[in-house]
Design a protein around this motif. Structure first.
Motif, PDB file in Angstrom:
ATOM      1  N   LEU A  64       0.837  -1.199   0.000  1.00  0.00           N
ATOM      2  CA  LEU A  64       0.000   0.000   0.000  1.00  0.00           C
ATOM      3  C   LEU A  64       0.875   1.253   0.000  1.00  0.00           C
ATOM      4  CD1 LEU A  64      -2.663   1.565   0.245  1.00  0.00           C
ATOM      5  CD2 LEU A  64      -2.555   1.169   2.725  1.00  0.00           C
ATOM      6  N   LEU A  65       1.912   1.277   0.821  1.00  0.00           N
ATOM      7  CA  LEU A  65       2.816   2.430   0.858  1.00  0.00           C
ATOM      8  C   LEU A  65       3.500   2.633  -0.493  1.00  0.00           C
ATOM      9  CD1 LEU A  65       4.396   1.882   4.386  1.00  0.00           C
ATOM     10  CD2 LEU A  65       2.822   3.724   3.721  1.00  0.00           C
ATOM     11  N   ARG A  66       3.916   1.534  -1.123  1.00  0.00           N
ATOM     12  CA  ARG A  66       4.552   1.647  -2.449  1.00  0.00           C
ATOM     13  C   ARG A  66       3.574   2.213  -3.483  1.00  0.00           C
ATOM     14  NH1 ARG A  66       7.076  -3.097  -0.761  1.00  0.00           N
ATOM     15  NH2 ARG A  66       5.576  -4.441  -1.812  1.00  0.00           N
ATOM     16  N   ARG A  67       2.326   1.759  -3.437  1.00  0.00           N
ATOM     17  CA  ARG A  67       1.325   2.264  -4.380  1.00  0.00           C
ATOM     18  C   ARG A  67       1.046   3.738  -4.148  1.00  0.00           C
ATOM     19  NH1 ARG A  67      -3.872   3.355  -4.221  1.00  0.00           N
ATOM     20  NH2 ARG A  67      -4.353   2.212  -2.324  1.00  0.00           N
ATOM     21  N   LEU A  68       0.897   4.125  -2.898  1.00  0.00           N
ATOM     22  CA  LEU A  68       0.631   5.531  -2.587  1.00  0.00           C
ATOM     23  C   LEU A  68       1.796   6.418  -3.024  1.00  0.00           C
ATOM     24  CD1 LEU A  68      -0.993   5.143   0.958  1.00  0.00           C
ATOM     25  CD2 LEU A  68      -2.162   5.609  -1.217  1.00  0.00           C
ATOM     26  N   ARG A  69       2.997   5.903  -2.891  1.00  0.00           N
ATOM     27  CA  ARG A  69       4.171   6.664  -3.350  1.00  0.00           C
ATOM     28  C   ARG A  69       4.174   6.753  -4.878  1.00  0.00           C
ATOM     29  NH1 ARG A  69      10.505   5.232  -3.079  1.00  0.00           N
ATOM     30  NH2 ARG A  69      11.248   7.321  -3.543  1.00  0.00           N
ATOM     31  N   ALA A  70       3.912   5.647  -5.546  1.00  0.00           N
ATOM     32  CA  ALA A  70       3.874   5.635  -7.016  1.00  0.00           C
ATOM     33  C   ALA A  70       2.776   6.561  -7.542  1.00  0.00           C
ATOM     34  CB  ALA A  70       3.659   4.209  -7.533  1.00  0.00           C
ATOM     35  N   ASP A  71       1.688   6.693  -6.789  1.00  0.00           N
ATOM     36  CA  ASP A  71       0.582   7.570  -7.179  1.00  0.00           C
ATOM     37  C   ASP A  71       0.852   9.037  -6.858  1.00  0.00           C
ATOM     38  OD1 ASP A  71      -0.772   5.320  -8.044  1.00  0.00           O
ATOM     39  OD2 ASP A  71      -2.174   5.256  -6.350  1.00  0.00           O
ATOM     40  N   GLY A  72       2.004   9.319  -6.251  1.00  0.00           N
ATOM     41  CA  GLY A  72       2.366  10.698  -5.927  1.00  0.00           C
ATOM     42  C   GLY A  72       1.722  11.238  -4.664  1.00  0.00           C
ATOM     43  N   LEU A  73       1.154  10.351  -3.849  1.00  0.00           N
ATOM     44  CA  LEU A  73       0.494  10.786  -2.630  1.00  0.00           C
ATOM     45  C   LEU A  73       1.434  10.824  -1.436  1.00  0.00           C
ATOM     46  CD1 LEU A  73      -2.809   8.757  -3.086  1.00  0.00           C
ATOM     47  CD2 LEU A  73      -2.290  11.085  -3.844  1.00  0.00           C
ATOM     48  N   LEU A  74       2.541  10.103  -1.536  1.00  0.00           N
ATOM     49  CA  LEU A  74       3.564  10.072  -0.493  1.00  0.00           C
ATOM     50  C   LEU A  74       4.920  10.301  -1.121  1.00  0.00           C
ATOM     51  CD1 LEU A  74       2.648   6.797   1.482  1.00  0.00           C
ATOM     52  CD2 LEU A  74       1.885   9.131   1.967  1.00  0.00           C
ATOM     53  N   ASP A  75       5.825  10.857  -0.335  1.00  0.00           N
ATOM     54  CA  ASP A  75       7.228  10.809  -0.719  1.00  0.00           C
ATOM     55  C   ASP A  75       7.998  10.233   0.453  1.00  0.00           C
ATOM     56  OD1 ASP A  75       7.571  12.946   1.034  1.00  0.00           O
ATOM     57  OD2 ASP A  75       8.198  14.363  -0.496  1.00  0.00           O
ATOM     58  N   THR A  76       9.254   9.938   0.228  1.00  0.00           N
ATOM     59  CA  THR A  76      10.060   9.274   1.250  1.00  0.00           C
ATOM     60  C   THR A  76      11.358  10.032   1.482  1.00  0.00           C
ATOM     61  OG1 THR A  76      11.119   7.851  -0.377  1.00  0.00           O
ATOM     62  CG2 THR A  76       9.152   6.986   0.700  1.00  0.00           C
ATOM     63  N   PHE A  77      11.916   9.791   2.646  1.00  0.00           N
ATOM     64  CA  PHE A  77      13.237  10.309   2.976  1.00  0.00           C
ATOM     65  C   PHE A  77      13.853   9.360   3.998  1.00  0.00           C
ATOM     66  CE2 PHE A  77      10.312  12.214   5.974  1.00  0.00           C
ATOM     67  CZ  PHE A  77      10.983  12.196   7.191  1.00  0.00           C
ATOM     68  N   MET A  78      15.160   9.386   4.089  1.00  0.00           N
ATOM     69  CA  MET A  78      15.872   8.518   5.029  1.00  0.00           C
ATOM     70  C   MET A  78      16.180   9.313   6.292  1.00  0.00           C
ATOM     71  SD  MET A  78      15.890   5.685   3.429  1.00  0.00           S
ATOM     72  CE  MET A  78      16.978   4.632   4.362  1.00  0.00           C
ATOM     73  N   ARG A  79      16.081   8.631   7.438  1.00  0.00           N
ATOM     74  CA  ARG A  79      16.403   9.248   8.724  1.00  0.00           C
ATOM     75  C   ARG A  79      17.179   8.227   9.545  1.00  0.00           C
ATOM     76  NH1 ARG A  79      11.489  11.594  12.061  1.00  0.00           N
ATOM     77  NH2 ARG A  79      11.682  13.296  10.572  1.00  0.00           N
ATOM     78  N   GLU A  80      18.204   8.690  10.216  1.00  0.00           N
ATOM     79  CA  GLU A  80      18.991   7.812  11.082  1.00  0.00           C
ATOM     80  C   GLU A  80      18.106   7.220  12.170  1.00  0.00           C
ATOM     81  OE1 GLU A  80      22.161   6.768  10.782  1.00  0.00           O
ATOM     82  OE2 GLU A  80      22.253   7.892   8.902  1.00  0.00           O
TER      83      GLU A  80
END
Length: 140
Positions: A64-80
């Motif tokens: 679900l998270l991958r789909r929402l990201r692919a749909d432009g509804l989420l973006d990601t970032f890395m955090r320690e």
């Protein structure tokens, strides 16, 4: 539409219905969780699991998270992470906030309609068409 399976007593399996309902609302709930603050996948799974009926495993949440990201509804970032390797965090985009607003409005209309339906059905009588009752159209 998935047809409910019958168990030995002839009663439709509630778990299939519950599973379909959960799948239908998970997107709304994940977007709502991320509205407050960014989060990483395992934290989202843990939060959903704490909510009982919304419990969903990693095999449901990560796709679900991958789909929402692919749909432009989420973006990601890395955090320690204080406990191991860096974590990938998810946050809402502007389109994600718009989608959340639309889904929230639809959910409110659906929940109100179901509540109305359930309160009318508590009498265990057929609806009286002469009373002209109808469930409001959420599109109006």
């Amino acid at each position: 539409m998935v047809q409910p399976k019958e168990n030995g007593s002839g009663v439709a399996a509630v778990s299939d219905w519950t599973s379909q309902l959960r799948r239908g609302v998970l997107e709304l709930c994940v977007l709502q969780m991320l509205r407050r603050e960014p989060s990483y996948g395992y934290e989202i799974v843990t939060t959903l699991n704490a909510l009982g009926p919304l419990s969903a495993g990693e095999n449901t949440v990560y796709p679900l998270l991958r789909r929402l990201r692919a749909d432009g509804l989420l973006d990601t970032f890395m955090r320690e992470s204080p406990n191991g390797p860096p974590r990938q965090y998810y946050r809402l985009t502007a389109d994600g906030r718009k989608r959340l607003a639309v889904l929230s409005k639809e959910w409110d209309a659906m929940a109100a309609a179901v509540a109305q339906c359930m309160s009318e059905e508590e009498s265990h009588h057929e609806p009286d068409a002469s009373r002209g009752r109808s469930i409001p159209d959420p599109a109006e």
